[in-house]
Motif scaffolding. Structure first.
Motif, PDB file in Angstrom:
ATOM      1  N   ASN A 141       0.858  -1.236  -0.190  1.00  0.00           N
ATOM      2  CA  ASN A 141      -0.067   0.115  -0.010  1.00  0.00           C
ATOM      3  C   ASN A 141       0.960   1.146  -0.018  1.00  0.00           C
ATOM      4  O   ASN A 141       1.668   1.428   0.896  1.00  0.00           O
ATOM      5  N   HIS A 340      -6.582  -0.559  -5.324  1.00  0.00           N
ATOM      6  CA  HIS A 340      -6.336   0.701  -5.651  1.00  0.00           C
ATOM      7  C   HIS A 340      -7.625   1.603  -5.536  1.00  0.00           C
ATOM      8  O   HIS A 340      -7.884   2.528  -4.780  1.00  0.00           O
ATOM      9  N   TYR A 345      -5.359   4.023  -2.151  1.00  0.00           N
ATOM     10  CA  TYR A 345      -3.987   3.967  -2.248  1.00  0.00           C
ATOM     11  C   TYR A 345      -3.532   4.135  -3.649  1.00  0.00           C
ATOM     12  O   TYR A 345      -4.436   3.868  -4.409  1.00  0.00           O
ATOM     13  N   PRO A 347      -1.929   3.269  -7.341  1.00  0.00           N
ATOM     14  CA  PRO A 347      -1.756   1.780  -7.876  1.00  0.00           C
ATOM     15  C   PRO A 347      -0.159   1.594  -7.732  1.00  0.00           C
ATOM     16  O   PRO A 347       0.446   2.459  -8.196  1.00  0.00           O
ATOM     17  N   TYR A 353      -2.512   0.628 -12.894  1.00  0.00           N
ATOM     18  CA  TYR A 353      -2.887   2.180 -13.414  1.00  0.00           C
ATOM     19  C   TYR A 353      -3.606   2.332 -14.625  1.00  0.00           C
ATOM     20  O   TYR A 353      -4.547   2.769 -14.720  1.00  0.00           O
TER      21      TYR A 353
END
Lengths: 436, 293
Positions: A141, A340, A345, A347, A353
């Protein structure tokens, strides 16, 4: 007679149960409370359902320092958990503990699991790699500080709610107007040192310490008393005097001051978004951290906070194979993208992403990609790769102590930062001596 | 005639004492020995590398002005907690002693806070005085007081003192009340007949007779302020701001548990242990000589 039969029955049952018992347990100690804990349990459950040989047991062990201390104590007692989640400031301590930790890249290689550090965002992986570019722990994370603006408060003060200040100069103008419009708390912050020393340095491409912020060796020393650092801290103290900056305390204490609508601007973790979304009864925007336009090279990129998963040395080497399989599952794109989006948090893999972007998530939830864009703003330099200082839990505490002295008007910024460097270096020297 | 019970068995007394001794050894002597041992070592967090450094941890400690500052803070804090705790409870106890109607309810309510855990007491007061949402903060603001203990060290100190005292007042109250009730009424009546005012009766008759209780409470309260207030501080200020409420026991915890500096933290425990032993010895000598029973 009855007892004998019972014993026989037990023996038979035991013999049949044995194959099922062959499932190896993997203890995973973490610090993800409340909603985050549920998401963490989901990951463990997902892995357990995906195969039959191993069972990951996720155990909440309290705050970050508590989990880390518990794991260290368990190691000293000869019974360490398999995986422990350690926050970023504990990284140097874990790395120095050769023999107590199993480097993740080595474990993955031995287990024959595919593992490419390049899959991870450079700002994330860079924080946890050794000088040769090997990942020693598993990124999990990661967050980064971002700048939140209460749009309703801006509107009330006659400011353009879509124009968040980008530099500290613009910030001062806006702050003055908000105050004049009767805004009681103009700005506050969480994580004083992480935001205003560590990320301030990276964002302006300034070193926090010598030897590439400690990546180059344990003989690193702090450099946070540079004229720029002093200027920034004294600017904040000055803002405080003008009533533009309200100090909220350590840790994430500032979060509540923003989500309650009390303060109109706020710097805090990108991970605070989930809470703000839930509690805030106002429109807000998520923005890049303000920067000083008179410092050359700014803005650079911000650095992460959060935690990684460390594997502790096990007597039974065969379990590493299971941990490696779990890590492969954990870093898969689906798991990462979900993590995510659910948690806020950043990615941690580029693929996660891209997948989130492709799904249209960022358009539907504006602001959720600010953290990753800020982390990737420019390619990290020696000053913005991260930091690696021994006993930085203690180091950060004393930096914040000195900052509080300045904000309370008891010290000037220069004296305080010199003092922070001196005291911080004492800790680094001690760490160096203890880990020769 | 005095009755004496004599154990004829050679092992029975030892067996009966064993649990108590075991507890003392496991929970006091063993950790104390460990702290003493670790205070001479420089060790990494995992205990992989250990080096004997002699008195270096102590030398560093006493060269650290922040450690010395922590001494001053502890002295200041303990004095405040002990003095106000005793003064307030003495006042309440004398009042309670006179109450005729509803005395039981009054006494019960005063004893309640003692059942509250220190951490809970801390959180409670922290909420009441929370820098932005606290009820008291709001009231103070009406009087033009800028209340923000996250930043102002004096206010943070005041907060932890209030929370600690509030919790301890009940305990002190109980002892004072018992003490007051054991004072023969005839003494006070005699003084009254001689024409002494209530205030004078209190200072010349009651207070001296309470001196053993007061002294006992002074010692207990100082020890309380030294150790038991840890929960209050951990749940509220965490030693801040700028170390303004970092009492010795909190620093031991912070450096040892949070920061992983076992050697330094152990050295601090040893110093703390020495202080408490000195205080206890002083207490016994002092009680023997000065207090009238």
């Amino acid at each position: 007679m009855k007892i004998k039969m019972l014993a026989a029955a037990c023996a038979v049952a035991g013999a049949f149960a044995a194959p099922a018992q062959a499932q190896t347990e993997i203890q995973w100690w973490h610090s993800m409370g409340a909603a985050l804990g549920e998401r963490t349990n989901e990951i463990a459950a997902g892995f357990n359902a995906s195969q039959k040989d191993y069972k990951v047991v996720a155990v909440y062990k309290g705050s970050y320092p508590e989990s880390m201390t518990a794991a260290i104590a368990a190691f000293r007692a000869g019974n360490p958990p398999h995986i422990v989640q350690v926050f970023e400031v504990g990284t140097a301590t874990m790395m120095a503990a050769k023999g107590a930790v199993k480097p993740v890249y080595q474990m993955m290689k031995e287990a024959g699991e595919p593992f490419d550090p390049k899959r991870y965002l450079p700002a994330v992986a860079g924080y946890y790699t050794d000088p040769k570019g090997n990942l020693l722990s598993m990124p999990f994370n990661s967050s980064t500080p971002v700048f939140y603006v209460n749009k309703d408060a801006f509107k009330k003060a006659g400011l353009d709610p879509e124009k968040a200040p980008q530099t500290w100069k613009e910030f001062a103008v806006v702050a003055g107007k908000l105050k004049a419009a009767g805004q009681e708390c103009v700005y506050t912050t969480s994580w004083p040192s992480w935001v205003h020393i560590e990320n301030f340095s990276a964002w302006h491409n300034l070193p926090i310490g010598t030897k590439s912020n400690g990546f180059g060796g344990m003989d690193t020393r702090f450099t946070i008393n540079s004229p720029q650092h002093v200027k920034h801290i004294s600017m904040l103290a000055d803002f405080g005097k003008k009533g533009w900056f309200t100090y909220a305390g350590l840790g994430n204490r500032g979060d509540a001051r923003f989500s309650s609508g009390e303060c109109s601007m706020f710097t805090g973790s990108s991970g605070a978004q989930a809470t703000i979304r839930k509690l805030g009864k106002f429109e807000y925007s998520v923005n890049f951290l303000p920067y000083h336009d008179d410092i050359k090279g700014a803005p650079q990129n911000s650095i992460i906070g959060g935690a990684t998963l460390w594997v502790l040395s096990q007597k039974d080497k065969s379990v590493y194979k299971g941990i490696a399989r779990f890590f492969t599952y954990l870093s898969s794109t689906e798991v990462q993208a979900k993590w995510h989006q659910d948690t806020g948090y950043a990615p941690i893999t580029t693929a996660a992403y891209e997948a989130t972007k492709a799904s249209g998530y960022y358009e539907k939830n504006p602001g959720t990609d600010v953290s990753v864009r800020q982390l990737n703003y420019k390619a990290p330099t020696a000053n913005s790769k991260g930091l690696r200082f021994g006993n930085f839990v203690q180091g950060r505490a004393l930096i914040e102590e000195e900052m509080e002295g300045v904000f309370a008007g008891k010290k000037d910024a220069k004296t305080a930062m010199n003092e922070a460097v001196k005291r911080g270096n004492d800790i680094l020297i001690k760490f160096q001596a203890a880990n020769k | 005639m005095e009755k004496r019970v004599v154990f004829r068995s050679a092992w029975l007394p030892y067996a009966l004492l064993a649990p108590q001794i075991a507890i003392t050894i496991i929970f006091f002597f063993w950790p104390a020995f460990q702290a003493g041992y670790f205070s001479f070592l420089l060790q990494d967090a995992f205990g992989l590398k250990t080096e004997f450094v002699g008195l270096q941890n102590f030398v560093e400690l006493f060269n650290d002005e922040h450690y010395l500052k922590s001494f001053k803070i502890t002295a200041h804090f303990s004095a405040l907690v002990a003095f106000s705790g005793i003064a307030i409870s003495l006042l309440l106890a004398t009042m309670a002693d006179r109450v005729l109607r509803g005395a039981l309810a009054y006494k019960t309510l005063l004893i309640w806070p003692y059942a509250v855990a220190p951490a809970v007491a801390g959180v409670l007061w922290a909420f009441l005085f929370a820098p932005s949402i606290g009820v008291f903060t709001y009231a103070l603001k009406q009087f033009g007081v800028d209340w923000n203990w996250a930043l102002q060290g004096d206010q943070a100190m005041l907060l932890v003192v209030i929370a600690s005292v509030w919790k301890q007042v009940s305990y002190n109250f109980l002892f004072f009340l018992a003490g007051l009730q054991s004072i023969p009424k005839s003494l006070i009546e005699a003084a009254a007949i001689d024409g002494a005012s209530p205030l004078r009766r209190f200072w010349t008759v009651v207070f001296p007779l309470l001196s053993p209780v007061t002294f006992f409470l002074l010692v207990v309260n100082i020890v309380y302020a030294f150790f038991d207030t840890f929960g209050v501080i951990d749940a509220t200020t965490e030693g801040g701001p700028a170390g303004a409420t970092q009492i010795l026991v909190y620093k031991v915890y912070h450096d040892g548990v949070k920061a992983g500096d076992l050697g330094g933290s152990s050295a601090q425990s040893v110093v703390l242990m020495a202080i408490v032993i000195a205080l206890t010895v002083a207490q016994f000598r002092f009680i023997e000589r000065k207090v009238q029973y």
